[in-house]
Design an enzyme around this catalytic site. Structure first.
Site, PDB file in Angstrom:
ATOM      1  N   LYS A 178       0.853  -1.381  -0.360  1.00 15.03           N
ATOM      2  CA  LYS A 178       0.503  -0.112  -0.017  1.00 15.03           C
ATOM      3  C   LYS A 178       0.913   1.572  -0.197  1.00 15.03           C
ATOM      4  O   LYS A 178       1.488   1.539   0.326  1.00 15.03           O
ATOM      5  CB  LYS A 178      -0.786  -0.025   1.361  1.00 15.03           C
ATOM      6  CG  LYS A 178      -2.202  -0.763   0.888  1.00 15.03           C
ATOM      7  CD  LYS A 178      -2.463  -0.987   1.967  1.00 15.03           C
ATOM      8  CE  LYS A 178      -4.129  -2.416   2.638  1.00 15.03           C
ATOM      9  NZ  LYS A 178      -4.594  -2.408   3.840  1.00 15.03           N
ATOM     10  N   GLY A 214       9.222  -2.151  10.823  1.00 20.73           N
ATOM     11  CA  GLY A 214       8.629  -0.560  10.886  1.00 20.73           C
ATOM     12  C   GLY A 214       9.340   0.059  11.666  1.00 20.73           C
ATOM     13  O   GLY A 214       8.932   0.969  11.632  1.00 20.73           O
TER      14      GLY A 214
HETATM   15  P1  AMP Z   1       4.347  -4.578   2.959  1.00 20.50           P
HETATM   16  O1  AMP Z   1       4.114  -4.565   4.326  1.00 20.50           O
HETATM   17  O2  AMP Z   1       3.368  -3.082   2.660  1.00 20.50           O
HETATM   18  O3  AMP Z   1       4.996  -4.179   2.145  1.00 20.50           O
HETATM   19  O4  AMP Z   1       3.558  -5.238   1.631  1.00 20.50           O
HETATM   20  C1  AMP Z   1       3.959  -6.631   1.626  1.00 20.50           C
HETATM   21  C2  AMP Z   1       2.785  -7.209   0.624  1.00 20.50           C
HETATM   22  O5  AMP Z   1       3.211  -6.881  -0.431  1.00 20.50           O
HETATM   23  C3  AMP Z   1       3.446  -8.178   0.192  1.00 20.50           C
HETATM   24  O6  AMP Z   1       2.549  -9.655   0.732  1.00 20.50           O
HETATM   25  C4  AMP Z   1       3.237  -8.709  -1.211  1.00 20.50           C
HETATM   26  O7  AMP Z   1       2.080 -10.215  -1.345  1.00 20.50           O
HETATM   27  C5  AMP Z   1       2.271  -7.622  -0.869  1.00 20.50           C
HETATM   28  N1  AMP Z   1       1.975  -7.224  -2.514  1.00 20.50           N
HETATM   29  C6  AMP Z   1       3.374  -7.087  -3.523  1.00 20.50           C
HETATM   30  N2  AMP Z   1       2.367  -6.350  -5.012  1.00 20.50           N
HETATM   31  C7  AMP Z   1       1.752  -6.682  -4.798  1.00 20.50           C
HETATM   32  C8  AMP Z   1       0.699  -6.844  -5.614  1.00 20.50           C
HETATM   33  N3  AMP Z   1       0.940  -5.822  -6.882  1.00 20.50           N
HETATM   34  N4  AMP Z   1      -1.073  -6.730  -5.570  1.00 20.50           N
HETATM   35  C9  AMP Z   1      -1.031  -6.963  -4.071  1.00 20.50           C
HETATM   36  N5  AMP Z   1      -0.597  -7.100  -3.171  1.00 20.50           N
HETATM   37  C10 AMP Z   1       1.095  -7.163  -3.108  1.00 20.50           C
END
Ligand code: AMP
Length: 402
Positions: free
Chosen positions: A206, A382
């Protein structure tokens, strides 16, 4: 930053807040003990100084007051016993009470001698830990004349063993452990004085979680690569069809601001030029490799495509400093892991100083077998993000307070 080296610890009792929140498999085996191994220098230093060493850590999220074996630090105690060859005795509070301050722990502490180590049970078995309770912090402080924080990964949280506890120690009796000092110094040196070109790669699910980090990074980097789920909020703002891809409608304007700021500051911004799109969010999905402008309605982009991967390699070619936070796709599923794996390989291939932060990103690098090729893989997700946002970590502020 004041470190354990600046304190007189010889022969004293030392309470060390560690981060032993290690990954385990479904059988309860520790799958990656890096967090334990990285804590060893501080522990060894205390043992060599004849200290009584008390270790404490959280592990995942148990229900306070209830003993659940899967949340116990018992497996960590066993691994420590193997790794920490120079200790005299390694004790673990095995009373299985779903508590931290137990009679057993206090009895062990009373009988300990210099060179002995005691590991307390999971701090989160006590509700006071996450509540930042003064009373719980005070009880913990009885386990050490000296307080050492070596838990970088927990420093962004105002929890009792990180925050409240510091009020019970004078400046001369609290400091950072070697691991904490190393991680913080690394990040600040890199952000304040990077060797250029400096490239940031930001991915993950996100925009919302990383907006402030993006904003700060644009002030210091030369190039910014945006991948992962967050790219689609940018694409939507650019007027592309994004089908069923992840998007944060309420952040479209913010995405525009990021693009405008990058342009105004002369930062080169790269988004994926092609994608791996799928008809459903599953490893069994049908996939297509398409330019980012051509996502069919209802299909979703789940990884960056091969052309993007080649483009990003070019972008990294002349980099001297690289920071990476967030995977390029849904790397947990084989079909959508290639963009992240290739990114890891390409970073490993450069001669740049490379810093990887974030649990998922560190996991990608480990799966790609590139850990040894990176300059620094941060143990805290984090916490490293907070530093990228230019914020002070509560745990570090508390440590430095009078
Ligand atoms: P974060 O915790 O924000 O660093 O997000 C990590 C997560 O983002 C991982 O579990 C990935 O599976 C997810 N992610 C990465 N690219 C995508 C995408 N294109 N659509 C959905 N989820 C994603």
């Amino acid at each position: 930053m004041r470190t354990i080296k600046d304190l007189d610890i010889a022969g004293k009792s030392v309470f060390i807040r560690c981060d032993f929140n290690v990954p385990k498999d479904e059988f309860g085996n520790i799958t990656d003990d890096r967090r334990i191994r990285k804590a060893l220098p501080t522990i060894r230093y205390c043992i060599d100084n004849g200290c009584k060493v008390v270790l404490a850590s959280h592990f995942e999220r148990p229900t306070p007051g209830e003993f659940t074996p899967e949340h116990s630090l018992e497996a960590v105690a066993k691994r420590l016993d193997t790794l920490l060859k120079i200790k005299k005795n390694l004790y673990f509070d095995d009373s299985k009470e779903g508590a931290v301050i137990t009679k057993r722990a206090m009895d062990i502490f009373e009988t300990m001698e210099g060179g002995d180590v005691l590991l307390l049970e999971n701090l989160r078995f006590d509700a006071g830990e996450t509540e930042n309770s003064d009373a719980f912090a005070k009880q913990l402080s009885h386990f050490g004349e000296i307080y050492i924080n070596d838990a970088f990964g927990a420093c962004h949280r105002k929890h009792a063993s990180i925050y409240a506890i510091t009020q019970f120690y004078t400046k001369e009796s609290k400091a950072a452990g070697f691991l904490l000092a190393k991680e913080v110094n690394f990040f600040s040196k890199m952000l304040n004085n990077p060797v250029r070109p400096f490239v940031a790669i930001v991915g993950g699910s996100k925009v919302s979680g990383k907006l402030e980090a993006l904003d700060q990074l644009i002030d210091s980097v030369d190039k910014l690569i945006i991948g992962g789920g967050m790219a689609f909020t940018f694409f939507k703002q650019m007027g592309y069809e994004i089908g069923g891809s992840l998007v944060e409608e309420e952040l479209l304007e913010e995405a525009q601001k990021v693009m405008d700021k990058a342009k105004a500051k002369g930062v080169k911004l790269y988004l994926p030029v092609d994608l791996v799109v799928a008809n459903e969010f599953s490893d069994n999905a049908i996939v297509k490799y398409l330019p980012s402008q051509e996502i069919p309605p209802k299909w979703m982009g789940l990884d960056v495509g091969p052309a993007s991967t080649r483009l990003f390699r070019e972008v990294l070619n002349d980099a001297q400093t690289i920071i990476w936070n967030g995977p390029m796709g849904v790397y947990e599923m084989d079909k959508f892991s290639k963009g992240s794996t290739m990114m890891s390989h390409y970073i490993a291939e450069t001669h740049a100083t490379s810093i990887v932060g974030g649990g998922d990103t560190a996991d990608v690098v480990a799966r790609a077998d590139d850990i040894d090729e990176m300059t620094f893989v941060s143990t805290g997700g984090g916490a490293s993000l907070k530093l990228l946002e230019g914020k002070k970590l509560p745990g570090i502020e508390a440590l430095e307070a009078e």
